[in-house]
Write an enzyme that holds these catalytic residues in place. Structure first.
Site, short mmCIF file in Angstrom:
data_model
loop_
_atom_site.label_atom_id
_atom_site.label_comp_id
_atom_site.label_asym_id
_atom_site.label_seq_id
_atom_site.Cartn_x
_atom_site.Cartn_y
_atom_site.Cartn_z
N CYS A 75 35.13 40.13 33.24
CA CYS A 75 34.67 41.50 32.95
C CYS A 75 35.83 42.47 32.84
O CYS A 75 35.71 43.52 32.21
CB CYS A 75 33.69 41.97 34.02
SG CYS A 75 34.38 42.01 35.69
N ARG A 90 39.26 41.46 32.08
CA ARG A 90 40.43 41.02 31.29
C ARG A 90 40.08 39.88 30.35
O ARG A 90 39.17 39.08 30.63
CB ARG A 90 41.57 40.60 32.22
CG ARG A 90 41.35 39.29 32.96
CD ARG A 90 42.52 38.95 33.87
NE ARG A 90 42.63 39.91 34.96
CZ ARG A 90 43.68 40.72 35.12
NH1 ARG A 90 44.70 40.66 34.29
NH2 ARG A 90 43.70 41.57 36.13
N SER A 126 44.14 42.84 39.94
CA SER A 126 42.71 43.10 39.78
C SER A 126 42.39 44.58 39.98
O SER A 126 43.14 45.31 40.63
CB SER A 126 41.91 42.27 40.78
OG SER A 126 42.05 40.89 40.52
N GLU A 143 40.82 40.91 45.32
CA GLU A 143 39.48 40.32 45.19
C GLU A 143 39.60 38.82 44.91
O GLU A 143 40.47 38.39 44.15
CB GLU A 143 38.66 41.05 44.13
CG GLU A 143 39.23 40.97 42.71
CD GLU A 143 38.63 39.84 41.91
OE1 GLU A 143 37.73 39.17 42.41
OE2 GLU A 143 39.10 39.62 40.79
N GLY A 171 20.99 37.57 36.57
CA GLY A 171 22.05 36.57 36.57
C GLY A 171 22.00 35.79 37.86
O GLY A 171 21.34 36.20 38.84
N LYS A 223 28.41 33.53 40.38
CA LYS A 223 29.11 33.80 41.64
C LYS A 223 29.09 35.29 41.98
O LYS A 223 28.98 35.65 43.16
CB LYS A 223 30.55 33.29 41.54
CG LYS A 223 30.64 31.78 41.43
CD LYS A 223 32.07 31.30 41.27
CE LYS A 223 32.14 29.79 41.12
NZ LYS A 223 33.53 29.31 40.90
N ILE A 281 26.75 37.54 41.24
CA ILE A 281 25.43 37.90 41.74
C ILE A 281 25.18 37.28 43.12
O ILE A 281 24.51 37.88 43.97
CB ILE A 281 24.34 37.49 40.73
CG1 ILE A 281 24.45 38.36 39.47
CG2 ILE A 281 22.96 37.62 41.34
CD1 ILE A 281 24.24 39.85 39.70
#
Length: 429
Positions: A50, A52, A107, A112, A187, A190, A192
């Protein structure tokens, strides 16, 4: 071997551009094959999240212009639309960049952990489709080792703050007591899973999980006492939920303005809190214009992220030092491998010369040659052939002023430095 990384991320490109350049899982095999063909690189891999899209290429240092044209063409864009947002890293800088990405140092949410798994998935996809070789394999595996070391030796992974956590934290700005609210999670990946975990810890007890496959939705929902549904069932549940958080790999929006408008009429002005973590987006941007809807994307969570960065600055400095060590260690490994390859070529050449001279000597002996004469000829011929090319190159280097070549020759063969010529010495004095 040359290493080149090209990409865009949350720092260089807005969400609107990032979602246009994202690769869906279904098209990744086609993209890997096309990237390798267009770039002329020996090995390639693609990371698309989401925040990169990055392309890793080994074997062609001049591939950047070709890759830019290919990337733009693959997504139906003009290269000029990407030029200002695109960054390029080469060789040692590219190694450092990959390690920083894997450790979460590059990030949006510092440290993260999800990006580590996403990078591993990118590597696995490239391996599965045969676009990696020994170089990228070595780089990825070394990168994963460095990232794990950072997780265990620094505090950057303590009390992890992911995008999922940030999304749940923002829900408290809309609802004071989350235990009274019901959540719809779209969804079942991972991200979610993390959202569900954080919502549960925040007090949410009622969950609906919608996913393309029902089994996956039911499995995740059951872990939190919720209900699993398929995506087409979302309109039936929309009016009864307060929190909607979505993260899928769908190339098209899943939740449209019309469906939300119809649900709002039934809710009697009760507000919606929505977070769209997906790239491309799952929720139509026009939904944000509706009254009583608070819609956020990954680019809207800056205050949570800034707090996270401040709390982890010390750990980040330690992590950066470990990245530097990791880069140097990887480069040392490459130099050692290069030395091994060179030594193999050197030995093979010497053995070829030996075999040529031995064959010549054996022919001479079979023709009745004197053994002592043949042996002396063998030794002389082998010595001359072994030393001829090095001698030519040393003389050439000396004439060109590259005295270090002579110094290396002395070091390699443990030779003493020549004594100063007496005539030259007297003239100097």
């Amino acid at each position: 071997m040359a290493l080149v990384t090209l990409g865009i991320n949350h720092r260089t490109a807005p969400l609107e551009l990032r979602e246009r350049v994202a690769f869906t899982p279904e098209r990744l095999p086609e993209a890997l094959a096309g990237l390798r063909a267009a770039s002329g690189a020996d090995e390639v891999a693609i990371l698309s999240t989401c925040n990169r899209t990055e392309l890793y290429l080994a074997g062609n240092d001049d591939c950047a212009p070709h890759v830019l044209r290919w990337l733009a063409g693959f997504h139906g864009m003009a290269p000029t639309e990407l030029e200002e947002a695109l960054y390029v890293h080469r060789d040692a800088d590219a190694v450092r960049h990959m390690m920083r990405v894997a450790a979460g140092l590059d990030s949006m949410v510092l440290g993260e952990p999800q990006i580590f798994g996403q990078l591993k998935d990118a590597y696995a996809m490239a391996r599965e489709h045969g676009t990696t070789g020994s170089f990228l394999t070595r780089l990825f595996e070394h990168t994963f080792s460095v990232a794990k070391r950072i997780r265990t030796q620094t505090a950057i992974g303590e009390n992890p703050v992911s995008v999922a956590y940030a999304a749940v934290s923002m829900a408290h700005h809309i609802f004071s007591d989350l235990s009274r609210n019901r959540a719809l999670l779209i969804g079942a990946g991972k991200t979610i899973e993390l959202v569900a975990q954080h919502l549960s810890e925040a007090g949410v007890k009622k969950f609906v999980v919608a996913n393309r496959t029902l089994d996956r939705a039911q499995g995740l929902a059951a872990a939190h006492g919720g209900k699993g549904i398929v995506l087409s069932d979302i309109p039936a549940y929309l009016a009864d939920v307060d929190i909607i958080i979505s993260s899928t790999a769908s190339p098209l929006p899943i939740l449209g303005k019309g469906a939300v408008e119809r649900a709002l009429k039934q809710r009697k002005r009760r507000p919606y809190f929505m977070v769209d973590i997906a790239v491309p987006r799952d929720i139509e941007p026009e939904v944000a214009a509706l009254d009583d809807v608070y819609l956020y994307t990954v680019d809207d969570m800056h205050h949570v992220i800034e707090e996270n960065i401040r709390s982890r600055e010390g750990a980040a400095r330690e992590a950066e030092n470990l990245v530097t060590d990791g880069v140097q260690d990887f480069l040392r490994q490459l130099r050692a491998l290069d030395a091994v390859s060179t030594l193999k070529q050197f030995r093979q050449r010497a053995e070829d010369l030996r075999d040529q001279e031995t064959a010549k000597a054996l022919r001479a002996l079979r023709n009745g040659g004197d053994p002592e004469t043949v042996l002396r000829g063998l030794a002389r011929g082998l010595t001359n052939k072994l030393l001829h090319e090095p001698s030519v190159q040393v003389r050439k280097a000396t004439v060109e002023g590259r005295a270090e070549v002579t110094d290396w020759l002395r070091e390699l063969h443990q030779l003493d430095a020549p004594e100063a010529d007496s005539a030259t010495t007297s003239e100097t004095l």
